[in-house]
Every structure is written in C-alpha cells, then in structure tokens.
Scaffold this active site. Structure first.
Site, PDB file in Angstrom:
ATOM      1  N   ASP A  63       2.357   8.667  -2.434  1.00  9.70           N
ATOM      2  CA  ASP A  63       1.668   8.957  -3.693  1.00  9.70           C
ATOM      3  C   ASP A  63       0.781  10.189  -3.564  1.00  9.70           C
ATOM      4  OD1 ASP A  63       0.130   7.438  -1.845  1.00  9.70           O
ATOM      5  OD2 ASP A  63      -1.390   7.118  -3.385  1.00  9.70           O
ATOM      6  N   ARG A  72       2.012  19.642   2.179  1.00 12.11           N
ATOM      7  CA  ARG A  72       3.107  19.130   3.025  1.00 12.11           C
ATOM      8  C   ARG A  72       4.340  20.034   2.891  1.00 12.11           C
ATOM      9  NH1 ARG A  72      -0.354  16.667   4.239  1.00 12.11           N
ATOM     10  NH2 ARG A  72      -0.861  14.480   4.007  1.00 12.11           N
ATOM     11  N   LYS A 175      -3.191   1.500  -6.658  1.00  8.75           N
ATOM     12  CA  LYS A 175      -4.031   1.935  -5.528  1.00  8.75           C
ATOM     13  C   LYS A 175      -5.178   2.805  -6.030  1.00  8.75           C
ATOM     14  CE  LYS A 175      -4.023   5.696  -2.343  1.00  8.75           C
ATOM     15  NZ  LYS A 175      -3.302   6.610  -1.471  1.00  8.75           N
ATOM     16  N   GLU A 215      -9.202   0.103  -1.513  1.00  9.03           N
ATOM     17  CA  GLU A 215      -9.207   1.052  -0.389  1.00  9.03           C
ATOM     18  C   GLU A 215     -10.486   1.859  -0.286  1.00  9.03           C
ATOM     19  OE1 GLU A 215      -6.066   4.010  -0.523  1.00  9.03           O
ATOM     20  OE2 GLU A 215      -6.604   4.810   1.440  1.00  9.03           O
ATOM     21  N   GLU A 217     -11.879   4.042   2.092  1.00  8.19           N
ATOM     22  CA  GLU A 217     -11.561   4.671   3.384  1.00  8.19           C
ATOM     23  C   GLU A 217     -12.837   5.166   4.043  1.00  8.19           C
ATOM     24  OE1 GLU A 217      -8.450   7.636   3.409  1.00  8.19           O
ATOM     25  OE2 GLU A 217      -8.981   8.322   5.419  1.00  8.19           O
ATOM     26  N   LYS A 257      -6.741  -2.176   1.781  1.00  8.08           N
ATOM     27  CA  LYS A 257      -6.241  -1.038   2.562  1.00  8.08           C
ATOM     28  C   LYS A 257      -7.413  -0.413   3.304  1.00  8.08           C
ATOM     29  CE  LYS A 257      -3.534   3.171   2.104  1.00  8.08           C
ATOM     30  NZ  LYS A 257      -2.242   3.650   1.625  1.00  8.08           N
ATOM     31  N   SER A 299      -3.310   5.239   7.754  1.00  5.55           N
ATOM     32  CA  SER A 299      -3.229   5.813   9.103  1.00  5.55           C
ATOM     33  C   SER A 299      -4.314   6.848   9.346  1.00  5.55           C
ATOM     34  CB  SER A 299      -1.832   6.368   9.382  1.00  5.55           C
ATOM     35  OG  SER A 299      -1.447   7.359   8.463  1.00  5.55           O
ATOM     36  N   GLY A 300      -4.832   7.470   8.316  1.00  9.41           N
ATOM     37  CA  GLY A 300      -6.058   8.279   8.402  1.00  9.41           C
ATOM     38  C   GLY A 300      -6.058   9.455   9.361  1.00  9.41           C
ATOM     39  N   GLY A 301      -4.897   9.953   9.787  1.00  9.00           N
ATOM     40  CA  GLY A 301      -4.881  11.096  10.694  1.00  9.00           C
ATOM     41  C   GLY A 301      -4.490  10.714  12.112  1.00  9.00           C
ATOM     42  N   SER A 326       0.145   0.562   5.484  1.00 10.03           N
ATOM     43  CA  SER A 326       0.379   1.261   4.219  1.00 10.03           C
ATOM     44  C   SER A 326       0.171   2.735   4.524  1.00 10.03           C
ATOM     45  CB  SER A 326      -0.608   0.771   3.145  1.00 10.03           C
ATOM     46  OG  SER A 326      -0.458   1.534   1.969  1.00 10.03           O
ATOM     47  N   ARG A 329       1.011   9.595   6.223  1.00  7.96           N
ATOM     48  CA  ARG A 329       1.340  10.547   7.281  1.00  7.96           C
ATOM     49  C   ARG A 329       2.064   9.884   8.459  1.00  7.96           C
ATOM     50  NH1 ARG A 329      -4.619  12.957   7.548  1.00  7.96           N
ATOM     51  NH2 ARG A 329      -5.015  11.000   6.480  1.00  7.96           N
ATOM     52  N   TYR A 388      -6.614  13.296  -0.875  1.00 10.40           N
ATOM     53  CA  TYR A 388      -5.268  12.748  -0.996  1.00 10.40           C
ATOM     54  C   TYR A 388      -4.611  13.159  -2.280  1.00 10.40           C
ATOM     55  CZ  TYR A 388      -1.463   9.734   0.313  1.00 10.40           C
ATOM     56  OH  TYR A 388      -0.243   9.286   0.691  1.00 10.40           O
TER      57      TYR A 388
HETATM   58  P1  13P Z   1      -2.554   8.102   5.423  1.00 11.55           P
HETATM   59  O1  13P Z   1      -1.773   6.986   6.032  1.00 11.55           O
HETATM   60  O2  13P Z   1      -1.930   9.455   5.599  1.00 11.55           O
HETATM   61  O3  13P Z   1      -4.005   8.066   5.813  1.00 11.55           O
HETATM   62  O4  13P Z   1      -2.520   7.903   3.862  1.00 11.55           O
HETATM   63  C1  13P Z   1      -2.565   6.638   3.335  1.00 11.55           C
HETATM   64  C2  13P Z   1      -3.098   6.673   1.983  1.00 11.55           C
HETATM   65  O5  13P Z   1      -2.493   6.191   1.053  1.00 11.55           O
HETATM   66  C3  13P Z   1      -4.403   7.279   1.775  1.00 11.55           C
HETATM   67  O6  13P Z   1      -4.888   6.876   0.562  1.00 11.55           O
END
Ligand code: 13P
Length: 388
Positions: A63, A72, A175, A215, A217, A257, A299-301, A326, A329, A388
């Site tokens: 997304d 990307r 999300k 989420e 983050e 998430k 995954s956050g990097g 979820s 990257r 994002y």
């Molecule tokens: P990443 O796994 O690349 O961190 O992205 C997940 C995502 O949906 C971030 O909102």
C-alpha cells in the site's frame, strides 16, 4: 449507530446492601451505566480477523503511497507512472500460490480500483487466491503543532464515507499508520494524539465493516537501547488500548501492527532475535488482551532475513494471539530488484516473492532456518524518518 444496548450496574450491590464500614470509609459508589455500541458488522469483523490470522499466513503490505512507490520504482530505474505502478503490482498479485502464505493484502486506493495489466480487477485476483483485500485509509503524517517536532496522522475527516465506498469495492480491512519517535520525545501529547487517532479510526472502520489494523509505529530512529524502546512501547500501547476501549472498539475484530521491540538503528549494542523476541513478547503479554486475534508486525527497515528470524524467534512457543507478519520492504525487496521492470524477469521476481512469503510462513509456525539465504536478503533497509 447500528445498535445500542444499555448495560445497567447489575454487578454492583443494590442500594442498602453496602456495608456500613465501607460507606463510612469512602464516598458513596456512583451508579455505573454504560452504553455499549455494537457494529452491525460484528460477526463479519470477527470472521475477517480470524481468516487473516490463519496459521502459517500473514499480510503483504503493498500500500505504498504514490510518493513512496515512486522511490521504489526509481531504485530500479523506472518512472513513477500509473502504468509502471500497475505493472509492478500485477507482478505481486499474479504470483502463483501466493495465497498459501499470504492471507491479506493492503492496497493503496489507486490499486483497490485498478486492474492487472491483463485486465482483471486486482481485488478479484486476490480473492481468487484466498487473500483478503485491505486498504490504507490514513492520509499521512504532518507536523504536530505544540510538540517537539513530532508528527500526527491525518485522515479522520470523511473517513466513514470513504470506508463505506471501500467496502463496496471489496476491501474488508483497513490500515492506519501513525508514528512515535523516540529521539524527539515522545511527548505525552504525541502519544495521546497517536492513540486517540487510532481509536477513532478503529471505531469508524468497524462501523463500516472493515477490520482496523492498529499501527502505532515506533520508529527505529535513534541510538537508544532496547530497554528504552520497551519503556516507550509500554506507554504507547497502554494509551492505545485505553482509548480503544473508550471508543467501544470490539477487540475480537481488530488486528495489531506493532514494531518489534529493538534497539534504535544507531545503537552500538545490537540485539539477537532471542532478545528481540523476549522484549517484544513481554510487551505484548503486558499490554494486549487475548481477545485480540492477531498481531502482525511491520518490518520497519530490518533486512528480509532479520525480519524473518525475529518472527521465528517469537513463535518458538505458543502465544495467545496469532503472531505473524505484515511486511512491505521485508517481503518485496528481492522481488522488486529481480523484476527491474523487465517482462522477462517476471517469473524470477515472483519466485523471489514466494521465497520470502514461504520463509515468513515458516517463521509464523516457528520452523524457519536462515541456512542458504543469500547476502542480498541480509542487507538492512533502514531509512531515517521513514514515511509510507
Ligand atoms: P515495512 O514492513 O516496510 O516497515 O512496511 C510495513 C507497513 O505497512 C508500514 O506501514
């Protein structure tokens, strides 16, 4: 509001039943009455959340906003055009067998209404694979006035009508990504704003038939150690669940998430998957009720292999919730690089995606080994102040 039930204070003693010592010791008990709102979609929400949380499966986050997917595409020398975005996302959703490992796909609005290059609705292709279509509904981050250079997430205005349309178009979950930054605070204000925004979004989503992915983050930015991340995460999740409850959100019909609890990206002391699993599970046990069906990490990097190893470490013994992935990257990186925009690479790119999806499926079951993973899959993808 679809329906409302008035719960009286039947669990409290009746008037006159309170002991005299108790009455003398403190103020009289207040009469408690709560209006509990239930979404007309309650059963469906619970079922959708369960389907997404099925064993050995997780979510592909595809997304990326047009700005992010542009970065990307630029990394493989492609222009950020609608045709190129469509071509790339066709590669992803047309991967044969993807539904064996992937239970949900988060789409950007453009993709929800888009067809593959061969003319089939992307939503239909997903459903045929047994993958539940989802939709990113937040409108991104902007500076939070009155804070320490922190952000807040926009998108509540008009959310109910947008979500009703997304449901009609086939989306069944949503999300909303907001962020908390450790180096810039986090301030009480930023945490409260993040938690309140998530709770309002969750309530509105449930009323419109979409399972909300919650989420907040916690960004990797900073040189702090893992214990500091743990402390901040406890605060963020305490506040988030407080407001989710205040907004009468049905916990059986949400998904989380979170970021994994890791040291900051610039911290000298690295953590092993076992340490990350230890702190992350401790956080979840302290903060997440077992009514919540699924926890699907971002995954956050982290590198592809790191993200898979960390998930695997969290699934070495049974958890009260489905603990899964979820990733954006950490699922897509090798696939994108392999594709490189060339039709002759489509099959190899799809194999690369399937390899990562299968690895994470095994990690969800606690059965993954990184033996034989190549060097590219071990490269980190951390970007400072990631949007994002
Ligand atoms: P990443 O796994 O690349 O961190 O992205 C997940 C995502 O949906 C971030 O909102």
């Amino acid at each position: 509001m679809a329906s409302a039930t008035l719960l009286k204070s039947s669990f409290l003693p009746k008037k006159g039943e309170w002991g005299t010592t108790r009455q003398a010791a403190g103020p009289k008990p207040v009469t408690v009455s709560m209006v509990v709102h239930a979404s007309a979609y309650a059963d469906e929400l619970v079922q959708t959340a369960k389907t997404i949380s099925s064993p050995g499966r997780g979510i592909i986050a595809m997304d990326e906003s047009n700005a992010t997917i542009g970065k990307r595409l630029a990394s493989i020398g492609l222009e950020n055009t609608e045709a190129n975005r469509q071509a790339y996302r066709t590669v992803l959703v047309r991967t044969p067998g993807l539904g064996q490992y992937i239970s949900g796909a988060i789409l950007f609005e453009e993709t929800l209404y888009q067809s593959t290059v061969d003319g089939e609705k992307i939503v239909d292709v997903l459903v045929e694979q047994g993958i539940v279509p989802g939709i990113k509904v937040d409108k991104g981050l902007v500076p939070l006035a009155g804070s320490n250079n922190e952000s807040w997430c926009q998108g509540l205005d008009g959310l109910a009508s947008r979500e009703a349309a997304y449901y009609q178009a086939g989306a069944r979950f949503a999300k909303w990504r907001t962020v908390v930054s450790i180096p810039t605070g986090p301030s009480e204000l930023a945490v409260k704003e993040a938690a309140w925004g998530l709770a309002r979004y969750a309530a509105i989503s449930q009323e419109n038939g979409l399972v909300p992915i919650v989420e907040p983050e916690i960004l990797l930015d900073g040189d702090h150690g893992i214990k500091r991340t743990f402390e901040v995460a406890q605060k963020v999740w305490a506040e988030t669940f407080y407001y989710l409850a205040q907004n009468n959100v049905l916990f059986e019909g949400i998904l989380l998430k979170p970021s994994m609890v890791t040291p900051g990206a610039d911290c000298k002391e690295k953590a092993t998957p076992e340490q990350i699993a230890h702190y992350t599970l401790k956080l979840l046990h302290r903060r997440v009720p077992p009514a919540v069906p699924g926890i699907l990490f971002l995954s956050g990097g982290q590198s592809e292999v790191e993200a898979t190893l960390n998930l695997n470490a969290m699934n070495q013994s049974p958890n009260p919730w489905h603990v899964s992935f979820s990733y954006a990257r950490a699922l897509q990186n090798s696939c994108l690089k392999t594709w490189a925009g060339r039709p002759e690479n489509v099959k190899a790119a799809q194999n690369a995606l399937l390899l990562r999806a299968k690895a994470n499926s095994l990690a969800q079951l606690g059965k993954y080994s990184s033996d034989g993973e190549d060097a590219a899959a071990r490269e980190g993808m951390y970007v400072k102040n990631y949007s994002y």
